[in-house]
Write a protein that holds these residues in place. Structure first.
Motif, PDB file in Angstrom:
ATOM      1  N   PRO A  58     -29.375 -35.411  -2.919  1.00 54.06           N
ATOM      2  CA  PRO A  58     -28.924 -36.882  -3.100  1.00 54.06           C
ATOM      3  C   PRO A  58     -30.105 -37.860  -2.642  1.00 54.06           C
ATOM      4  O   PRO A  58     -30.098 -38.662  -3.262  1.00 54.06           O
ATOM      5  CB  PRO A  58     -27.985 -37.079  -2.886  1.00 54.06           C
ATOM      6  N   HIS A  59     -30.807 -37.220  -1.795  1.00 55.50           N
ATOM      7  CA  HIS A  59     -31.941 -38.269  -0.920  1.00 55.50           C
ATOM      8  C   HIS A  59     -33.206 -38.438  -1.887  1.00 55.50           C
ATOM      9  O   HIS A  59     -33.953 -39.398  -1.993  1.00 55.50           O
ATOM     10  CB  HIS A  59     -32.361 -37.850   0.315  1.00 55.50           C
ATOM     11  N   TYR A  60     -33.276 -37.339  -2.681  1.00 52.34           N
ATOM     12  CA  TYR A  60     -34.482 -37.122  -3.365  1.00 52.34           C
ATOM     13  C   TYR A  60     -34.606 -36.881  -4.960  1.00 52.34           C
ATOM     14  O   TYR A  60     -34.623 -35.948  -5.227  1.00 52.34           O
ATOM     15  CB  TYR A  60     -35.426 -35.979  -2.746  1.00 52.34           C
ATOM     16  N   ASP A 130     -36.522 -40.407   9.730  1.00 47.88           N
ATOM     17  CA  ASP A 130     -35.131 -40.238   9.404  1.00 47.88           C
ATOM     18  C   ASP A 130     -34.767 -40.855   8.319  1.00 47.88           C
ATOM     19  O   ASP A 130     -35.090 -42.090   7.738  1.00 47.88           O
ATOM     20  CB  ASP A 130     -34.429 -40.979  10.703  1.00 47.88           C
ATOM     21  N   VAL A 131     -33.990 -39.960   7.322  1.00 50.00           N
ATOM     22  CA  VAL A 131     -33.597 -40.428   5.981  1.00 50.00           C
ATOM     23  C   VAL A 131     -32.267 -41.273   6.155  1.00 50.00           C
ATOM     24  O   VAL A 131     -31.436 -41.462   5.086  1.00 50.00           O
ATOM     25  CB  VAL A 131     -33.464 -39.198   4.876  1.00 50.00           C
ATOM     26  N   HIS A 132     -31.604 -41.392   7.258  1.00 49.25           N
ATOM     27  CA  HIS A 132     -30.377 -42.141   7.689  1.00 49.25           C
ATOM     28  C   HIS A 132     -30.666 -43.246   8.310  1.00 49.25           C
ATOM     29  O   HIS A 132     -29.782 -43.615   9.340  1.00 49.25           O
ATOM     30  CB  HIS A 132     -29.329 -41.262   8.353  1.00 49.25           C
ATOM     31  N   PRO A 133     -31.442 -44.111   8.023  1.00 50.43           N
ATOM     32  CA  PRO A 133     -31.658 -45.155   8.779  1.00 50.43           C
ATOM     33  C   PRO A 133     -30.690 -46.202   9.048  1.00 50.43           C
ATOM     34  O   PRO A 133     -30.564 -47.077  10.094  1.00 50.43           O
ATOM     35  CB  PRO A 133     -33.130 -45.864   8.172  1.00 50.43           C
ATOM     36  N   PRO A 137     -24.967 -41.893   5.415  1.00 55.11           N
ATOM     37  CA  PRO A 137     -24.440 -42.340   4.238  1.00 55.11           C
ATOM     38  C   PRO A 137     -23.506 -41.126   3.439  1.00 55.11           C
ATOM     39  O   PRO A 137     -22.964 -41.627   2.363  1.00 55.11           O
ATOM     40  CB  PRO A 137     -25.804 -42.149   3.304  1.00 55.11           C
ATOM     41  N   HIS A 138     -23.114 -39.910   3.915  1.00 52.18           N
ATOM     42  CA  HIS A 138     -22.446 -39.151   3.525  1.00 52.18           C
ATOM     43  C   HIS A 138     -20.961 -39.156   3.727  1.00 52.18           C
ATOM     44  O   HIS A 138     -20.159 -38.170   3.804  1.00 52.18           O
ATOM     45  CB  HIS A 138     -22.918 -37.674   3.594  1.00 52.18           C
ATOM     46  N   PHE A 139     -20.508 -40.417   3.423  1.00 50.93           N
ATOM     47  CA  PHE A 139     -18.985 -40.815   3.734  1.00 50.93           C
ATOM     48  C   PHE A 139     -18.284 -40.187   2.748  1.00 50.93           C
ATOM     49  O   PHE A 139     -16.903 -40.066   3.123  1.00 50.93           O
ATOM     50  CB  PHE A 139     -18.918 -42.380   3.814  1.00 50.93           C
ATOM     51  N   TYR A 201     -26.919 -27.690   8.863  1.00 49.89           N
ATOM     52  CA  TYR A 201     -28.174 -27.909   8.594  1.00 49.89           C
ATOM     53  C   TYR A 201     -28.980 -29.107   8.309  1.00 49.89           C
ATOM     54  O   TYR A 201     -29.700 -29.774   9.365  1.00 49.89           O
ATOM     55  CB  TYR A 201     -28.925 -27.159   7.329  1.00 49.89           C
ATOM     56  N   HIS A 202     -28.061 -29.746   7.624  1.00 57.45           N
ATOM     57  CA  HIS A 202     -28.532 -31.355   7.490  1.00 57.45           C
ATOM     58  C   HIS A 202     -27.047 -32.052   7.563  1.00 57.45           C
ATOM     59  O   HIS A 202     -26.039 -31.467   7.542  1.00 57.45           O
ATOM     60  CB  HIS A 202     -28.699 -31.692   6.062  1.00 57.45           C
ATOM     61  N   LYS A 203     -27.006 -33.320   8.226  1.00 59.82           N
ATOM     62  CA  LYS A 203     -25.950 -34.236   8.574  1.00 59.82           C
ATOM     63  C   LYS A 203     -24.970 -34.543   7.258  1.00 59.82           C
ATOM     64  O   LYS A 203     -24.681 -35.566   7.116  1.00 59.82           O
ATOM     65  CB  LYS A 203     -26.212 -35.296   9.196  1.00 59.82           C
TER      66      LYS A 203
HETATM   67 ZN   LIG Z   1     -28.541 -37.148   4.420  1.00 57.01          ZN
END
Ligand SMILES: [Zn+2]
Length: 299
Positions: A58-60, A130-133, A137-139, A201-203
């Motif tokens: 979803p980030h990219y 950091d892609v969560h500045p 965001p994965h609420f 792996y990722h948050k």
């Molecule tokens: Zn993320």
């Protein structure tokens, strides 16, 4: 007489059908889970178009020219927010040049702004990549947050389409009552993991873990968005070996090699979890997405 009938039919075809289609609210959303909530509340009164595929990172998301055309015609744009779309929505929004859906206007909705975020930094920074500045965001992987955003979506649909207020209100009520029962079921199923340690792996699943009382030992990515280094992986293996863990949680789109390596070195179960509707075949809607996450954890 026949001729008049034919003219009437032709008139309906030419004028009538487009006007029915036009009467529907056109909603464009970034991710599939948002599309499904809009469908569940908006029903046939809205036309919803998700821009990304559920199995992508979803980030990219790679913006395509078709996204611009979809945004140009939209009455409403709903995003996840929290900087998840920062790399791909702003450029296409600018090109679409549709003032109705620009941030700050009535046709723009940022769901993250209604949520109590996790990992909110004191100062916003993309330090170390950091892609969560803005915080995590994965609420949407906390099912309680689905209740919050589905209510926000109901209110926005009513705001833009007041004539359908009763039907949107009715559908939201049915959805939220069903959803609360599902949360109780998921809580019961996951009770046995309460207090257990996990590694991701990722948050992706921080909100999920918090809701269902699982402890996070750490992530294989040293910083969200940065691939793991050998040094960091070895540190994580040591932490897992010292403290014990129930799962290594991996997503559907990152390479599994680092998680497989940790799985081999520690013997901790590696589980690949879907993060969005459409990320795996079983996750056909928001309900089956959570059902599938729970099923994979219990398997
Ligand atoms: Zn993320």
């Amino acid at each position: 007489m026949k001729r008049i009938k034919l003219i009437v039919i032709l008139m309906i075809l030419i004028i009538g059908i487009p006007s029915i289609v036009d009467a529907k609210l056109r909603v464009v959303v970034s991710y599939n889970y948002i599309a499904d909530i809009v469908k569940k509340i908006g029903g046939e009164e809205v036309v919803v178009t998700p821009l990304s595929k559920g199995y992508k990172d979803p980030h990219y998301i790679t913006p395509r020219p078709s996204f611009i055309a979809k945004m140009r015609k939209a009455d409403l744009l709903i995003i996840n927010g929290g900087q998840l779309e920062i790399g791909w929505i702003p450029p296409i929004l600018k090109k679409a040049n549709n003032p109705r859906i620009n941030p700050g206007n009535k046709g723009f909705l940022d769901l993250f702004s209604f949520i109590e975020g996790i990992d909110i930094p004191k100062e916003i920074s993309r330090a170390h990549g950091d892609v969560h500045p803005d915080g995590n965001p994965h609420f949407h992987l906390d099912p309680e947050n689905i209740l919050i955003v589905s209510k926000v979506i109901r209110d926005k649909l009513i705001d833009l389409n007041l004539s359908n207020k009763d039907i949107f209100t009715k559908r939201y009520k049915e959805f939220s009552e069903m959803w609360k029962k599902k949360i109780a079921d998921w809580e019961m199923s996951l009770e046995k993991f309460s207090g257990k340690n996990v590694v991701q792996y990722h948050k992706n699943f921080d909100y999920f873990l918090k809701r269902f009382n699982l402890e996070q030992l750490g992530t294989l990515e040293p910083v969200p968005g940065i691939p793991p280094s050998t040094k960091h992986i070895l540190e994580m293996i040591e932490i897992i070996n010292n403290k014990g863990a129930e799962f290594i949680i991996h997503d559907v789109y990152h390479m599994k090699k680092p998680s497989r390596f940790v799985n081999r070195k520690t013997g901790v179960k590696l589980v690949v979890l879907p993060h969005d509707v459409g990320s795996v075949d079983e996750a056909i809607d928001i309900v089956s997405l959570f059902d599938e996450i729970v099923r994979r954890l219990l398997k």
